[in-house]
Design a protein around this motif. Structure first.
Motif, short mmCIF file in Angstrom:
data_model
loop_
_atom_site.label_atom_id
_atom_site.label_comp_id
_atom_site.label_asym_id
_atom_site.label_seq_id
_atom_site.Cartn_x
_atom_site.Cartn_y
_atom_site.Cartn_z
N TRP A 77 0.84 -1.20 0.00
CA TRP A 77 0.00 0.00 0.00
C TRP A 77 0.87 1.25 0.00
N LEU A 78 1.92 1.29 0.82
CA LEU A 78 2.81 2.45 0.88
C LEU A 78 3.53 2.67 -0.45
N LEU A 79 3.93 1.60 -1.11
CA LEU A 79 4.61 1.73 -2.39
C LEU A 79 3.65 2.17 -3.49
N ALA A 80 2.39 1.80 -3.40
CA ALA A 80 1.40 2.16 -4.42
C ALA A 80 0.83 3.56 -4.20
N LEU A 81 0.95 4.10 -3.01
CA LEU A 81 0.35 5.40 -2.68
C LEU A 81 0.83 6.54 -3.58
N PRO A 82 2.13 6.71 -3.82
CA PRO A 82 2.54 7.81 -4.71
C PRO A 82 1.95 7.72 -6.11
N THR A 83 1.84 6.52 -6.65
CA THR A 83 1.25 6.34 -7.97
C THR A 83 -0.23 6.72 -7.96
N LEU A 84 -0.94 6.34 -6.92
CA LEU A 84 -2.35 6.68 -6.78
C LEU A 84 -2.54 8.19 -6.67
N VAL A 85 -1.72 8.84 -5.85
CA VAL A 85 -1.82 10.29 -5.69
C VAL A 85 -1.53 10.99 -7.01
N LEU A 86 -0.50 10.55 -7.73
CA LEU A 86 -0.16 11.14 -9.01
C LEU A 86 -1.31 10.98 -10.01
N ALA A 87 -1.93 9.83 -10.03
CA ALA A 87 -3.05 9.60 -10.94
C ALA A 87 -4.24 10.50 -10.59
N LEU A 88 -4.49 10.70 -9.31
CA LEU A 88 -5.59 11.56 -8.90
C LEU A 88 -5.32 13.02 -9.23
N VAL A 89 -4.08 13.46 -9.08
CA VAL A 89 -3.73 14.85 -9.33
C VAL A 89 -3.68 15.15 -10.82
N THR A 90 -3.07 14.29 -11.61
CA THR A 90 -2.88 14.58 -13.03
C THR A 90 -4.04 14.13 -13.90
N GLY A 91 -4.90 13.29 -13.42
CA GLY A 91 -6.01 12.80 -14.24
C GLY A 91 -5.51 11.74 -15.21
N VAL A 92 -6.23 11.60 -16.31
CA VAL A 92 -5.88 10.59 -17.30
C VAL A 92 -4.57 10.98 -17.99
N ALA A 93 -3.70 10.04 -18.13
CA ALA A 93 -2.41 10.31 -18.77
C ALA A 93 -2.61 10.62 -20.24
N VAL A 94 -1.83 11.57 -20.75
CA VAL A 94 -1.87 11.93 -22.16
C VAL A 94 -0.54 11.55 -22.76
N SER A 95 -0.58 10.73 -23.77
CA SER A 95 0.67 10.34 -24.42
C SER A 95 1.11 11.47 -25.34
N PRO A 96 2.41 11.56 -25.64
CA PRO A 96 2.88 12.62 -26.52
C PRO A 96 2.16 12.62 -27.87
N ALA A 97 1.76 11.47 -28.37
CA ALA A 97 1.06 11.41 -29.64
C ALA A 97 -0.30 12.11 -29.56
N ASN A 98 -0.91 12.15 -28.37
CA ASN A 98 -2.21 12.78 -28.19
C ASN A 98 -2.10 14.25 -27.82
N ALA A 99 -0.92 14.72 -27.47
CA ALA A 99 -0.77 16.09 -27.01
C ALA A 99 -0.91 17.04 -28.20
N ALA A 100 -2.04 17.74 -28.29
CA ALA A 100 -2.34 18.59 -29.44
C ALA A 100 -1.77 19.99 -29.28
N TYR A 101 -1.47 20.40 -28.08
CA TYR A 101 -1.07 21.77 -27.84
C TYR A 101 0.30 21.82 -27.17
N GLU A 102 1.04 22.86 -27.52
CA GLU A 102 2.35 23.03 -26.91
C GLU A 102 2.33 24.25 -26.00
N HIS A 103 3.15 24.23 -24.97
CA HIS A 103 3.24 25.38 -24.09
C HIS A 103 4.68 25.55 -23.64
N GLU A 104 5.03 26.80 -23.40
CA GLU A 104 6.38 27.15 -22.98
C GLU A 104 6.28 28.10 -21.79
N PHE A 105 7.21 28.00 -20.87
CA PHE A 105 7.27 28.90 -19.72
C PHE A 105 8.63 29.58 -19.71
#
Length: 145
Positions: A7-35
């Motif tokens: 459970w402790l090892l899986a927790l960071p992955t779960l939190v990351l999934a909840l924060v970022t939402g569904v993963a977007v692969s580079p092939a699906n990334a339609a927009y670019e942004h720069e900072f």
């Protein structure tokens, strides 16, 4: 014990999934942004300031399109503006500088070799000496109109 460890090892992955939402692969990334981010120690004004202006500059290549462009500072911002950018190399800078009792800030985007340029400005006030960050963002959200 093994169950807790799993459970402790899986927790960071779960939190990351909840924060970022569904993963977007580079092939699906339609927009670019720069900072473009700058930072430095700022003091409440009026006060002698050295150096009088702090800038961050970089070169980048932009594809043609419509870009949302913003400027954010420790105590103020310039609302997003849409700009039409042609394909080419650009110089992008962000600067902060003292005014009489407030700080000024601007971001400038100019085509290398002359021609088109854009500039956004704002001013802000701070209440204590601290190391602050300021940022400009370009977000390509569509083709040229």
């Amino acid at each position: 014990m093994l169950r807790r460890l799993t459970w402790l090892l899986a927790l960071p992955t779960l939190v990351l999934a909840l924060v970022t939402g569904v993963a977007v692969s580079p092939a699906n990334a339609a927009y670019e942004h720069e900072f473009l981010t700058g930072y430095g120690q700022l003091v409440p004004l009026p006060a002698p300031v050295t150096p009088p202006q702090q800038c961050t500059t970089r070169q980048l290549h932009l594809n043609p399109g419509t870009y949302a462009w913003t400027l954010s500072t420790p105590g103020g911002y310039a609302p997003s503006e849409d700009i039409q950018v042609q394909d080419g190399d650009y110089t992008w800078s962000i600067c902060v500088f003292p005014r009489a009792t407030m700080w000024g800030a601007f971001t400038r985007l100019s085509k290398v070799g002359g021609g088109a340029y854009w500039e956004r400005q704002t001013s802000f006030d701070i209440s204590r000496t601290y190391t602050y960050y300021w940022e400009s963002m370009l977000y390509n959200w569509g083709p040229l109109k």
